[in-house]
Design a protein around this motif. Structure first.
Motif, PDB file in Angstrom:
ATOM      1  N   GLY A  84       0.817  -1.212   0.000  1.00 43.05           N
ATOM      2  CA  GLY A  84       0.000   0.000   0.000  1.00 43.05           C
ATOM      3  C   GLY A  84       0.847   1.256   0.000  1.00 43.05           C
ATOM      4  N   VAL A  85       0.668   2.100   1.019  1.00 40.01           N
ATOM      5  CA  VAL A  85       1.365   3.389   1.066  1.00 40.01           C
ATOM      6  C   VAL A  85       2.858   3.254   1.328  1.00 40.01           C
ATOM      7  CG1 VAL A  85      -0.681   4.656   1.784  1.00 40.01           C
ATOM      8  CG2 VAL A  85       0.849   3.746   3.510  1.00 40.01           C
ATOM      9  N   PHE A  86       3.333   2.081   1.710  1.00 37.58           N
ATOM     10  CA  PHE A  86       4.770   1.884   1.920  1.00 37.58           C
ATOM     11  C   PHE A  86       5.508   1.620   0.615  1.00 37.58           C
ATOM     12  CE2 PHE A  86       2.949   0.396   6.034  1.00 37.58           C
ATOM     13  CZ  PHE A  86       3.359   1.485   6.770  1.00 37.58           C
ATOM     14  N   ALA A  87       4.781   1.378  -0.466  1.00 39.34           N
ATOM     15  CA  ALA A  87       5.379   1.208  -1.795  1.00 39.34           C
ATOM     16  C   ALA A  87       5.235   2.528  -2.532  1.00 39.34           C
ATOM     17  CB  ALA A  87       4.688   0.088  -2.551  1.00 39.34           C
ATOM     18  N   VAL A  88       6.213   3.408  -2.351  1.00 33.62           N
ATOM     19  CA  VAL A  88       6.104   4.768  -2.863  1.00 33.62           C
ATOM     20  C   VAL A  88       6.626   4.882  -4.283  1.00 33.62           C
ATOM     21  CG1 VAL A  88       6.766   7.163  -2.452  1.00 33.62           C
ATOM     22  CG2 VAL A  88       6.325   5.658  -0.527  1.00 33.62           C
TER      23      VAL A  88
END
Length: 117
Positions: A84-88
């Motif tokens: 999710g948001v940790f895969a920028v």
């Protein structure tokens, strides 16, 4: 829950697709273990905050450094849809960035003066 899928294959919702990771093969790690890894990262981050709140600065920086190192490992082995948001950005950039931050935090935790505690 509609958004979470703990089956073997993650559901790719259009909002969670990382354009940098389109050509990457799916992770070989079961989705449930990927979620457990993320939960461990969040637990380490919360523990770092608790240490910081209790004025245990060396423990807080060390725990945050370990959490960031764990995030680097997670980014290597987990699917972007699970991260999710940790895969920028791209996987290579994210791993390099979090590993560098981890090394910095671990260096700070080793060199910060204990102030008599």
């Amino acid at each position: 829950m509609r958004g979470l899928n703990f089956s073997q294959t993650p559901v790719q919702r259009p909002s969670l697709r990382n354009p940098h990771d389109v050509n990457l093969p799916p992770s070989k790690v079961p989705v449930l273990l990927q979620w457990v890894g993320i939960a461990l990262f969040i637990a380490l981050t919360v523990a770092s905050g608790v240490f910081s709140y209790g004025n245990h600065w060396r423990r807080a920086t060390f725990t945050l450094g370990v959490a960031l190192a764990w995030l680097s490992v997670l980014r290597l082995v987990c699917d972007s849809s699970v991260m999710g948001v940790f895969a920028v950005r791209s996987r290579k950039f994210d791993v390099t960035f979090t590993a560098a931050l981890s090394a910095l935090m671990l260096y700070l935790s080793a060199t910060v003066e204990s102030l008599g505690s």
